[in-house]
Design a protein around this motif. Structure first.
Motif, PDB file in Angstrom:
ATOM      1  N   GLY A   1      53.655  47.502  31.180  1.00  0.00           N
ATOM      2  CA  GLY A   1      54.662  47.826  32.191  1.00  0.00           C
ATOM      3  C   GLY A   1      54.286  48.909  33.174  1.00  0.00           C
ATOM      4  O   GLY A   1      55.098  49.258  34.043  1.00  0.00           O
ATOM      5  N   ALA A   2      53.060  49.448  33.085  1.00  0.00           N
ATOM      6  CA  ALA A   2      52.648  50.482  34.039  1.00  0.00           C
ATOM      7  C   ALA A   2      52.457  49.883  35.432  1.00  0.00           C
ATOM      8  O   ALA A   2      52.074  48.723  35.581  1.00  0.00           O
ATOM      9  N   THR A   3      52.724  50.699  36.441  1.00  0.00           N
ATOM     10  CA  THR A   3      52.652  50.256  37.836  1.00  0.00           C
ATOM     11  C   THR A   3      51.260  50.414  38.417  1.00  0.00           C
ATOM     12  O   THR A   3      50.811  49.590  39.209  1.00  0.00           O
ATOM     13  N   ARG A   4      50.591  51.490  38.037  1.00  0.00           N
ATOM     14  CA  ARG A   4      49.283  51.820  38.615  1.00  0.00           C
ATOM     15  C   ARG A   4      48.493  52.644  37.617  1.00  0.00           C
ATOM     16  O   ARG A   4      49.054  53.145  36.622  1.00  0.00           O
ATOM     17  N   ALA A   5      47.215  52.819  37.919  1.00  0.00           N
ATOM     18  CA  ALA A   5      46.366  53.734  37.152  1.00  0.00           C
ATOM     19  C   ALA A   5      45.797  54.777  38.100  1.00  0.00           C
ATOM     20  O   ALA A   5      45.631  54.536  39.300  1.00  0.00           O
ATOM     21  N   ILE A   6      45.522  55.947  37.547  1.00  0.00           N
ATOM     22  CA  ILE A   6      44.878  57.040  38.281  1.00  0.00           C
ATOM     23  C   ILE A   6      43.608  57.398  37.519  1.00  0.00           C
ATOM     24  O   ILE A   6      43.648  57.596  36.304  1.00  0.00           O
ATOM     25  N   THR A   7      42.481  57.465  38.211  1.00  0.00           N
ATOM     26  CA  THR A   7      41.237  57.693  37.491  1.00  0.00           C
ATOM     27  C   THR A   7      40.994  59.151  37.164  1.00  0.00           C
ATOM     28  O   THR A   7      41.490  60.052  37.842  1.00  0.00           O
ATOM     29  N   GLN A   8      40.215  59.365  36.138  1.00  0.00           N
ATOM     30  CA  GLN A   8      39.583  60.660  35.886  1.00  0.00           C
ATOM     31  C   GLN A   8      38.706  60.972  37.097  1.00  0.00           C
ATOM     32  O   GLN A   8      38.253  60.066  37.806  1.00  0.00           O
ATOM     33  N   PHE A   9      38.481  62.245  37.377  1.00  0.00           N
ATOM     34  CA  PHE A   9      37.638  62.581  38.527  1.00  0.00           C
ATOM     35  C   PHE A   9      36.210  62.062  38.317  1.00  0.00           C
ATOM     36  O   PHE A   9      35.732  61.890  37.206  1.00  0.00           O
ATOM     37  N   PHE A  10      35.533  61.812  39.415  1.00  0.00           N
ATOM     38  CA  PHE A  10      34.163  61.312  39.391  1.00  0.00           C
ATOM     39  C   PHE A  10      33.470  61.783  40.667  1.00  0.00           C
ATOM     40  O   PHE A  10      34.110  62.231  41.620  1.00  0.00           O
ATOM     41  N   PHE A  11      32.142  61.656  40.690  1.00  0.00           N
ATOM     42  CA  PHE A  11      31.376  62.082  41.856  1.00  0.00           C
ATOM     43  C   PHE A  11      30.490  60.978  42.407  1.00  0.00           C
ATOM     44  O   PHE A  11      29.747  61.197  43.358  1.00  0.00           O
ATOM     45  N   SER A  12      30.578  59.789  41.809  1.00  0.00           N
ATOM     46  CA  SER A  12      29.749  58.667  42.228  1.00  0.00           C
ATOM     47  C   SER A  12      30.629  57.532  42.729  1.00  0.00           C
ATOM     48  O   SER A  12      31.425  56.973  41.963  1.00  0.00           O
ATOM     49  N   THR A  13      30.491  57.198  44.003  1.00  0.00           N
ATOM     50  CA  THR A  13      31.251  56.052  44.519  1.00  0.00           C
ATOM     51  C   THR A  13      30.800  54.765  43.840  1.00  0.00           C
ATOM     52  O   THR A  13      31.619  53.863  43.617  1.00  0.00           O
ATOM     53  N   ASP A  14      29.523  54.668  43.502  1.00  0.00           N
ATOM     54  CA  ASP A  14      29.040  53.474  42.819  1.00  0.00           C
ATOM     55  C   ASP A  14      29.761  53.283  41.487  1.00  0.00           C
ATOM     56  O   ASP A  14      30.120  52.158  41.120  1.00  0.00           O
ATOM     57  N   ALA A  15      29.974  54.390  40.759  1.00  0.00           N
ATOM     58  CA  ALA A  15      30.670  54.297  39.474  1.00  0.00           C
ATOM     59  C   ALA A  15      32.087  53.769  39.675  1.00  0.00           C
ATOM     60  O   ALA A  15      32.561  52.914  38.903  1.00  0.00           O
ATOM     61  N   TYR A  16      32.774  54.247  40.718  1.00  0.00           N
ATOM     62  CA  TYR A  16      34.143  53.789  40.976  1.00  0.00           C
ATOM     63  C   TYR A  16      34.165  52.317  41.356  1.00  0.00           C
ATOM     64  O   TYR A  16      34.957  51.533  40.807  1.00  0.00           O
ATOM     65  N   PHE A  17      33.302  51.911  42.274  1.00  0.00           N
ATOM     66  CA  PHE A  17      33.340  50.519  42.737  1.00  0.00           C
ATOM     67  C   PHE A  17      32.864  49.546  41.660  1.00  0.00           C
ATOM     68  O   PHE A  17      33.384  48.428  41.556  1.00  0.00           O
ATOM     69  N   ARG A  18      31.893  49.943  40.844  1.00  0.00           N
ATOM     70  CA  ARG A  18      31.497  49.085  39.719  1.00  0.00           C
ATOM     71  C   ARG A  18      32.657  48.910  38.751  1.00  0.00           C
ATOM     72  O   ARG A  18      32.912  47.807  38.236  1.00  0.00           O
ATOM     73  N   PHE A  19      33.364  50.004  38.507  1.00  0.00           N
ATOM     74  CA  PHE A  19      34.535  49.948  37.630  1.00  0.00           C
ATOM     75  C   PHE A  19      35.600  49.015  38.205  1.00  0.00           C
ATOM     76  O   PHE A  19      36.199  48.210  37.481  1.00  0.00           O
ATOM     77  N   MET A  20      35.844  49.105  39.503  1.00  0.00           N
ATOM     78  CA  MET A  20      36.836  48.239  40.140  1.00  0.00           C
ATOM     79  C   MET A  20      36.444  46.766  40.028  1.00  0.00           C
ATOM     80  O   MET A  20      37.285  45.902  39.787  1.00  0.00           O
ATOM     81  N   ASP A  21      35.159  46.481  40.190  1.00  0.00           N
ATOM     82  CA  ASP A  21      34.690  45.097  40.039  1.00  0.00           C
ATOM     83  C   ASP A  21      34.958  44.584  38.625  1.00  0.00           C
ATOM     84  O   ASP A  21      35.409  43.447  38.431  1.00  0.00           O
ATOM     85  N   LYS A  22      34.679  45.433  37.635  1.00  0.00           N
ATOM     86  CA  LYS A  22      34.916  45.030  36.243  1.00  0.00           C
ATOM     87  C   LYS A  22      36.403  44.858  35.970  1.00  0.00           C
ATOM     88  O   LYS A  22      36.809  43.951  35.226  1.00  0.00           O
ATOM     89  N   ALA A  23      37.227  45.736  36.555  1.00  0.00           N
ATOM     90  CA  ALA A  23      38.673  45.632  36.364  1.00  0.00           C
ATOM     91  C   ALA A  23      39.207  44.321  36.939  1.00  0.00           C
ATOM     92  O   ALA A  23      40.003  43.626  36.289  1.00  0.00           O
ATOM     93  N   LEU A  24      38.765  43.972  38.126  1.00  0.00           N
ATOM     94  CA  LEU A  24      39.202  42.708  38.733  1.00  0.00           C
ATOM     95  C   LEU A  24      38.741  41.518  37.895  1.00  0.00           C
ATOM     96  O   LEU A  24      39.498  40.556  37.701  1.00  0.00           O
ATOM     97  N   ALA A  25      37.517  41.588  37.387  1.00  0.00           N
ATOM     98  CA  ALA A  25      37.000  40.498  36.550  1.00  0.00           C
ATOM     99  C   ALA A  25      37.803  40.356  35.260  1.00  0.00           C
ATOM    100  O   ALA A  25      37.890  39.260  34.691  1.00  0.00           O
ATOM    101  N   ALA A  26      38.392  41.474  34.807  1.00  0.00           N
ATOM    102  CA  ALA A  26      39.214  41.445  33.587  1.00  0.00           C
ATOM    103  C   ALA A  26      40.657  41.045  33.873  1.00  0.00           C
ATOM    104  O   ALA A  26      41.491  41.054  32.968  1.00  0.00           O
ATOM    105  N   GLY A  27      40.966  40.733  35.116  1.00  0.00           N
ATOM    106  CA  GLY A  27      42.316  40.306  35.471  1.00  0.00           C
ATOM    107  C   GLY A  27      43.253  41.434  35.823  1.00  0.00           C
ATOM    108  O   GLY A  27      44.471  41.240  35.892  1.00  0.00           O
ATOM    109  N   ILE A  28      42.713  42.630  36.077  1.00  0.00           N
ATOM    110  CA  ILE A  28      43.537  43.779  36.454  1.00  0.00           C
ATOM    111  C   ILE A  28      43.694  43.807  37.968  1.00  0.00           C
ATOM    112  O   ILE A  28      42.703  43.906  38.702  1.00  0.00           O
TER     113      ILE A  28
END
Length: 306
Positions: free
Chosen positions: A185-212
């Motif tokens: 039932g959560a509306t959104r997620a907020i990430t832990q801080f990071f310093f690599s845009t590649d890490a964020y975008f790779r994570f987003m790709d995996k999230a979309l692939a998982a149906g998120i």
């Protein structure tokens, strides 16, 4: 000494780093409840300075083991009473029964709070850094989200970890846990801080692939102290260029703040170029850096925002 010829007109395009950004972004800010009168003044100074940027919400943290329960509630309630901002109260599972959590959320609801940041939470030091569910409590953030939605129709944000939660068995298990929280039932997620845009975008790709498909806001942490960043990093990689940039700066707070604002703004600009339009800033109750970053990104104050 060899003379350097002046550039031929038109050969070098003069495009400033942050030129042309239209400010078409949404922002939110995280604060923590003050421990003293002086810290409360600092918090409210930060809130007053950042309010004109019209944040979509402002969150207030909850200490390990519920140690700031009363102060978090007092801060959130004051935001409701004295501002037009939308507060989001952090809430954790640690050291609390379901009945105790019900009591807390009912108090929030009665105070006018409609947004909760639901977290498993960090265990108190007495537990040796290991999370132990309360016998009559929730065993995970996903269970907490489900319980909150049954109790009241809150808007709920949860945590996400682009570089994997330190206690996760694997990246896949960590992503599955995020999906359980959102499915509960959560509306959104907020990430832990990071310093690599590649890490964020790779994570987003995996999230979309998982149906998120829910929004996943990048959490941005300007460096107020490099030593503190090291302590808080967990599984977050600290790139060598960042270490070089802040070498020797912890004893020079003024220059460090300027460097930190530009470094964080550059991170946000690269995220923006990748399509990100929502940013969540960990302010540590200081307005200057977050405000400067928003200014560089083109965001301007709204009239009558307070």
């Amino acid at each position: 000494m060899t003379a350097v010829a002046p550039p031929v007109s038109g050969r070098i395009a003069e495009t400033p780093l942050f030129a042309g950004l239209p400010g078409d972004i949404s922002v939110s800010f995280e604060f923590f409840p003050p421990k003293s009168e002086k810290m409360e003044e600092q918090l409210w100074d930060a809130i007053t300075q950042l309010a004109p940027l019209d944040p979509s919400f402002v969150s207030v943290t909850y200490g390990a083991g519920g140690s700031t329960r009363e102060r978090t509630h007092a801060t959130v309630s004051r935001i409701v009473r004295e501002t037009s901002l939308v507060p989001a109260a952090h809430l954790t599972c640690v050291a609390a029964s379901k009945a105790e959590i019900d009591e807390v959320v009912d108090q929030y609801w009665d105070a006018g709070v409609r947004h909760i940041v639901a977290l498993r939470g960090d265990p108190p030091p007495a537990d040796g850094g290991r999370f132990v569910p309360h016998p009559q409590g929730y065993a995970s953030a996903a269970e907490l989200v489900e319980g909150l939605k049954k109790r009241r129709d809150f808007e709920i944000s949860v945590a996400a970890y682009p570089e994997v939660h330190p206690e996760a068995v694997s990246a896949t298990d960590d992503l599955d846990n995020l999906k359980r929280k959102l499915d509960a039932g959560a509306t959104r997620a907020i990430t832990q801080f990071f310093f690599s845009t590649d890490a964020y975008f790779r994570f987003m790709d995996k999230a979309l692939a998982a149906g998120i498909t829910a929004p996943i806001l990048p959490g941005i942490m300007p460096v107020t102290s490099f030593a503190a960043i090291r302590r808080m990093s967990g599984n977050t990689a600290i790139p060598g260029w960042l270490e070089t940039m802040f070498d020797g700066m912890d004893t020079r707070p003024g220059p460090r703040a300027l460097v930190a604002a530009v470094a964080a703004a550059d991170l946000c600009k690269r995220l923006y170029e990748g399509g990100v339009r929502d940013f969540h800033f960990y302010t540590l109750n200081r307005a200057e850096q977050a405000y400067a970053i928003c200014q560089l990104l083109g965001l301007r104050p709204k009239e009558n925002a307070a």
